[in-house]
Design an enzyme around this catalytic site. Structure first.
Site, PDB file in Angstrom:
ATOM      1  N   ALA A  91       7.534  63.059 -17.457  1.00  0.00           N
ATOM      2  CA  ALA A  91       7.982  63.445 -16.092  1.00  0.00           C
ATOM      3  C   ALA A  91       9.469  62.980 -16.005  1.00  0.00           C
ATOM      4  CB  ALA A  91       7.593  63.799 -14.757  1.00  0.00           C
ATOM      5  N   ALA A  92      10.592  63.081 -17.138  1.00  0.00           N
ATOM      6  CA  ALA A  92      11.574  61.933 -16.775  1.00  0.00           C
ATOM      7  C   ALA A  92      12.471  63.865 -16.538  1.00  0.00           C
ATOM      8  CB  ALA A  92      11.775  60.876 -17.760  1.00  0.00           C
ATOM      9  N   GLY A  93      13.282  63.788 -17.686  1.00  0.00           N
ATOM     10  CA  GLY A  93      13.144  65.405 -18.705  1.00  0.00           C
ATOM     11  C   GLY A  93      13.346  66.508 -16.975  1.00  0.00           C
ATOM     12  N   ASP A  94      11.818  66.688 -16.820  1.00  0.00           N
ATOM     13  CA  ASP A  94      11.638  67.697 -15.441  1.00  0.00           C
ATOM     14  C   ASP A  94      12.094  67.280 -14.490  1.00  0.00           C
ATOM     15  OD1 ASP A  94      10.091  69.435 -17.777  1.00  0.00           O
ATOM     16  OD2 ASP A  94       8.268  67.668 -17.377  1.00  0.00           O
TER      17      ASP A  94
END
Length: 298
Positions: free
Chosen positions: A243-246
């Protein structure tokens, strides 16, 4: 618009080799899916968020809708399909790296008609985000409606796959990571500014207006109109990079102004937000609030 998945996270020291059996250290579950993660990231920044998507008529579907509602997200355009709710198995290594197996389920049953029914919500928005975890025809129709009503369109082309350039041409921003960029342009992308600029220019030839390439711990690269540059990452000890990119994309969408006058500060804020996400386990539960990012900045 996007995916709703219940994540099962399997914690392990390292991935098994082919044919190898290993014991996992622990097993946890959490709400996730790229669509849900990006929506929650935006909502926790204070944005008013509506969600277009699908779940199954099952406990996981009810769980996902409640998880979004608990974050003050409008779930009235989430429809119920006759297949199970989407799910993901996340193989999480001790260094925070992950390998993810996704079952699309109801996510892959989102139709053009489902999107058409949400035209009023799209028309009232400042921006719409979608990914590749729901069908491409639905994404195209969503962006066609958005352009009709002068709404900013943000495409996260993930998971990586080659698509018809029609959707790219409808996108105001395309936000791949380096692997997804390589697939879109069919050429290698290295972590240096010259290679990243070449990738952005190749995407422009496919009709992309503005490009943001996320590079994990190496930060991100932007080419927006006639401006380009690198945004550094914040150095932290990663627990789980899910979820870092999200987070980066949802935070960007929630904070960018229509005239793009706050582009670089927004990208730095999104990068800081992502650095907080990776310091906690789980997808949706790890996404920070505006106040948490603000406190970290101080």
């Amino acid at each position: 618009m996007g995916s709703l998945n219940v994540d099962t996270i399997q914690h392990m020291d390292k991935l098994p080799e082919r044919g190898e059996t290993i014991h996992i250290n622990s097993l946890t579950s959490a709400p996730g899916g790229k669509g849900a993660n990006q929506a929650v990231a935006a909502a926790r920044q204070g944005a008013q968020v509506s969600f277009i998507g699908a779940v199954g008529d099952d406990a996981n579907g009810r769980f996902m809708k409640q998880a979004l509602a608990d974050n003050q997200i409008d779930v009235s355009r989430i429809v119920t399909k006759s297949v199970p709710t989407g799910s993901a198995s996340i193989l999480l290594e001790a260094d925070g790296s992950n390998t993810i197996l996704v079952y699309g389920g109801a996510n892959m049953r989102v139709t053009v008609e489902d999107v058409q029914a949400a035209e009023d919500e799209i028309a009232e928005a400042d921006a719409i985000i979608t990914q590749f975890e729901t069908p491409i025809p639905a994404a195209i129709r969503a962006f066609e409606i958005a352009k009709k009503h002068h709404v900013m369109t943000i495409l996260n082309p993930a998971p990586a796959k080659k698509i018809d350039a029609g959707l790219l041409r409808l996108s105001d921003f395309v936000t791949p990571n380096e692997t997804e960029a390589q697939v879109l342009i069919d050429q290698d992308v290295a972590f240096n500014q010259d290679s990243l600029m070449n990738a952005a220019q190749a995407l422009e030839k496919l009709g992309v207006k503005n490009t943001l390439i996320t590079l994990g711990k190496s930060g991100s690269f932007y080419k927006v109109a006639d401006k380009s540059g690198m945004i550094p990452s914040f150095k932290v000890k990663a627990v789980d990079t899910t979820a870092a990119g999200d987070t980066f994309i949802g935070v960007f969408a929630a904070n960018i102004k229509n005239d793009l006058s706050n582009l670089v500060p927004t990208l730095i804020w999104a990068s800081r937000s992502s650095s907080l996400t990776v310091q906690k386990a789980g997808a949706l539960p790890s996404i920070p609030t505006f106040a948490e990012v603000e406190a970290d900045e101080k």
